[in-house]
Design a protein around this motif. Structure first.
Motif, PDB file in Angstrom:
ATOM      1  N   ALA A 105       0.818  -1.219   0.000  1.00  0.00           N
ATOM      2  CA  ALA A 105       0.000   0.000   0.000  1.00  0.00           C
ATOM      3  C   ALA A 105       0.850   1.266   0.000  1.00  0.00           C
ATOM      4  O   ALA A 105       0.418   2.311  -0.501  1.00  0.00           O
ATOM      5  CB  ALA A 105      -0.926   0.005   1.220  1.00  0.00           C
ATOM      6  N   ALA A 119      -2.113   2.823  -3.648  1.00  0.00           N
ATOM      7  CA  ALA A 119      -2.882   3.145  -2.441  1.00  0.00           C
ATOM      8  C   ALA A 119      -4.371   3.148  -2.746  1.00  0.00           C
ATOM      9  O   ALA A 119      -5.187   2.621  -1.974  1.00  0.00           O
ATOM     10  CB  ALA A 119      -2.446   4.501  -1.883  1.00  0.00           C
ATOM     11  N   ARG A 123      -7.531   0.506  -1.485  1.00  0.00           N
ATOM     12  CA  ARG A 123      -8.848   0.937  -0.987  1.00  0.00           C
ATOM     13  C   ARG A 123      -9.979   0.327  -1.808  1.00  0.00           C
ATOM     14  O   ARG A 123     -10.982  -0.124  -1.257  1.00  0.00           O
ATOM     15  CB  ARG A 123      -8.950   2.471  -1.006  1.00  0.00           C
ATOM     16  CG  ARG A 123      -8.055   3.176  -0.002  1.00  0.00           C
ATOM     17  CD  ARG A 123      -8.434   4.633   0.136  1.00  0.00           C
ATOM     18  NE  ARG A 123      -8.280   5.371  -1.110  1.00  0.00           N
ATOM     19  CZ  ARG A 123      -7.151   5.973  -1.481  1.00  0.00           C
ATOM     20  NH1 ARG A 123      -6.081   5.904  -0.713  1.00  0.00           N
ATOM     21  NH2 ARG A 123      -7.096   6.642  -2.623  1.00  0.00           N
ATOM     22  N   GLN A 144      -7.825  -1.142   6.329  1.00  0.00           N
ATOM     23  CA  GLN A 144      -7.896   0.242   6.788  1.00  0.00           C
ATOM     24  C   GLN A 144      -6.562   0.666   7.414  1.00  0.00           C
ATOM     25  O   GLN A 144      -6.104   1.798   7.217  1.00  0.00           O
ATOM     26  CB  GLN A 144      -9.045   0.401   7.774  1.00  0.00           C
ATOM     27  CG  GLN A 144     -10.406   0.304   7.119  1.00  0.00           C
ATOM     28  CD  GLN A 144     -11.541   0.251   8.119  1.00  0.00           C
ATOM     29  OE1 GLN A 144     -11.342   0.414   9.336  1.00  0.00           O
ATOM     30  NE2 GLN A 144     -12.750  -0.006   7.645  1.00  0.00           N
ATOM     31  N   SER A 147      -4.082   1.541   4.665  1.00  0.00           N
ATOM     32  CA  SER A 147      -4.260   2.892   4.124  1.00  0.00           C
ATOM     33  C   SER A 147      -3.662   3.935   5.055  1.00  0.00           C
ATOM     34  O   SER A 147      -3.042   4.906   4.598  1.00  0.00           O
ATOM     35  CB  SER A 147      -5.752   3.169   3.890  1.00  0.00           C
ATOM     36  OG  SER A 147      -6.259   2.356   2.850  1.00  0.00           O
ATOM     37  N   SER A 150       0.115   3.819   4.676  1.00  0.00           N
ATOM     38  CA  SER A 150       0.514   4.444   3.418  1.00  0.00           C
ATOM     39  C   SER A 150       0.618   5.957   3.570  1.00  0.00           C
ATOM     40  O   SER A 150       1.592   6.576   3.124  1.00  0.00           O
ATOM     41  CB  SER A 150      -0.498   4.082   2.325  1.00  0.00           C
ATOM     42  OG  SER A 150      -0.220   4.788   1.131  1.00  0.00           O
ATOM     43  N   ARG A 151      -0.389   6.553   4.199  1.00  0.00           N
ATOM     44  CA  ARG A 151      -0.354   8.009   4.418  1.00  0.00           C
ATOM     45  C   ARG A 151       0.778   8.395   5.361  1.00  0.00           C
ATOM     46  O   ARG A 151       1.435   9.422   5.174  1.00  0.00           O
ATOM     47  CB  ARG A 151      -1.701   8.482   4.972  1.00  0.00           C
ATOM     48  CG  ARG A 151      -2.858   8.325   3.987  1.00  0.00           C
ATOM     49  CD  ARG A 151      -4.090   9.051   4.475  1.00  0.00           C
ATOM     50  NE  ARG A 151      -4.634   8.462   5.683  1.00  0.00           N
ATOM     51  CZ  ARG A 151      -5.540   7.489   5.719  1.00  0.00           C
ATOM     52  NH1 ARG A 151      -5.995   6.981   4.573  1.00  0.00           N
ATOM     53  NH2 ARG A 151      -6.002   7.024   6.866  1.00  0.00           N
TER      54      ARG A 151
END
Length: 414
Positions: A105, A119, A123, A144, A147, A150-151
């Motif tokens: 991710a 990414a 999702r 979740q 994600s 990843s951020r």
């Protein structure tokens, strides 16, 4: 509950093999969940350079059986033997499975390290599983978390902040033989997420003459929403690209929509070069077009050869991913192991409340509650810390200590 990943990617396999493995992937997830008692949930992540299944099974002992079921189900659709499929899929469990998905991710496992399309694909994989009814609470939590990681990787390391992607690298390769971007005439094949990313990259570079083609009839709406033109669904694609500089193909149609013979005939009198960027796993453009005079093909294979990596940022990103995976797995163990702790505490504290109904001395009630909670506190903390660390022996000892604590009686209030 145990989470598994069964993954094949560009690292080990040719893209043509991945294409065959990815045949009818979402039907694979549904079949596994609805026909295999040992598999409670499944999410499929299939992209241009990977085929991955994430499964939830009841127990670690179910993992070998789940692998057999996956191999057989994929075999029926891909044409490969079950042994071949099984050999292609690397199995990971627990922390390793979480770390792998977090790495994927974050763009650390891509052909273009740090690319951002993945990414969104992660999702969408979860969204599709929800729609198909194949996800579970454990898989929801895992995806979740991926994600979020990843951020976090992008925020803490800068990896991917420049928007590098498979599309971006492909266009970087292509532009060496193109005129100035403002003069480039382009046909974009496709209307999906990759087409959207490609159009955004083309516009960012200054390309304004873009016409969109799709076999699905969605080109007109896609183009109108993005301020470009569309080609009719029934247009002669080879003729339409005969006078352009660039074709970007990413529809993922079942079979090539632009063939060698048709393009050769359309370009019989062409005097200018044509660059074709084919980002579709299933080859929107017949790879044989590279043999035509004046035609240059940039494919996913080309991208994989040229893709660089920023080593310092990548190393830092791997550290973020490893720490996140360990923390995720520790939290999961606490959630999974905590019900037994809660049950013992409920037994004692529930019994306490029944006992103090007959006590009229409020001071004695408060004192008994305080002593009881203090008695429970030590083994509760040890059990939860052991769960977080994965120390089954210490957890069992702490749980046994909780189980040995008797329900307080009226004599304890004296």
């Amino acid at each position: 509950m145990v989470l598994l990943s069964l993954a094949a990617s560009h690292h080990d396999l040719d893209l043509d093999v991945l294409e065959r493995l990815s045949s009818d992937v979402h039907a694979v997830a549904s079949e596994l969940v609805h026909s295999a008692a040992s598999v409670t949930g499944a999410v499929v992540l299939a992209t241009c350079n990977r085929f991955e299944l994430y499964l939830e099974v009841d127990d670690a002992a179910d993992a070998p059986r789940a692998r057999e079921l996956v191999a057989r189900t994929v075999s029926e659709r891909s044409g490969y033997g079950t042994d071949q499929v099984s050999a292609h899929l690397r199995v990971r469990a627990g922390t390793d499975a979480a770390a792998h998905l977090f790495s994927v991710a974050s763009g650390l496992d891509s052909m273009v390290v740090g690319e951002r399309e993945i990414a969104g694909q992660v999702r969408r994989a979860l969204t599709t599983a929800r729609r198909d009814g194949t996800t579970t609470g454990g898989l929801e939590s895992l995806f979740q978390a991926a994600s979020r990681v990843s951020r976090d990787v992008e925020a803490r390391t800068g990896l991917g902040a420049t928007g590098r992607s498979v599309v971006g690298v492909a266009l970087d390769i292509a532009e060496s033989e193109l005129p100035d971007w403002s003069a480039v005439r382009c046909v974009l094949i496709g209307t999906g997420s990759y087409a959207g990313a490609s159009l955004a990259q083309l516009k960012a570079r200054g390309c304004t003459d873009v016409r969109v083609y799709s076999t699905t009839g969605r080109a007109r709406a896609f183009a109108a929403a993005r301020g470009v033109r569309s080609l009719p669904t029934g247009a002669d694609l080879a003729a339409e690209v005969s006078d352009v500089d660039l074709v970007v193909a990413c529809s993922g149609a079942a079979g090539a929509v632009l063939g060698v013979d048709a393009l050769a005939a359309a370009r019989a009198d062409a005097a200018h070069p044509l660059t074709v960027v084919d980002l579709a796993l299933r080859h929107d453009v017949d790879p044989g077009v590279r043999t035509l005079p004046g035609v240059r093909l940039v494919s996913l294979h080309t991208v994989s050869e040229y893709a660089p990596a920023e080593h310092a940022a990548v190393a830092a990103a791997h550290e973020v991913v490893t720490a996140a995976a360990e923390a995720y797995e520790a939290d999961r163990r606490v959630r999974d192991w905590n019900p037994a702790v809660v049950a013992e505490r409920t037994r004692v504290l529930g019994g306490l409340e029944s006992t103090i109904v007959d006590l009229s001395d409020e001071r004695a009630v408060r004192a008994l509650r305080r002593r009881t909670r203090a008695t429970l506190h030590g083994p509760t903390v040890r059990a939860r810390e052991a769960a977080r660390a994965g120390d089954a022996a210490t957890y069992a000892q702490a749980l046994a200590e909780l189980a040995s604590i008797p329900v307080p009686s009226l004599t304890d209030a004296g």
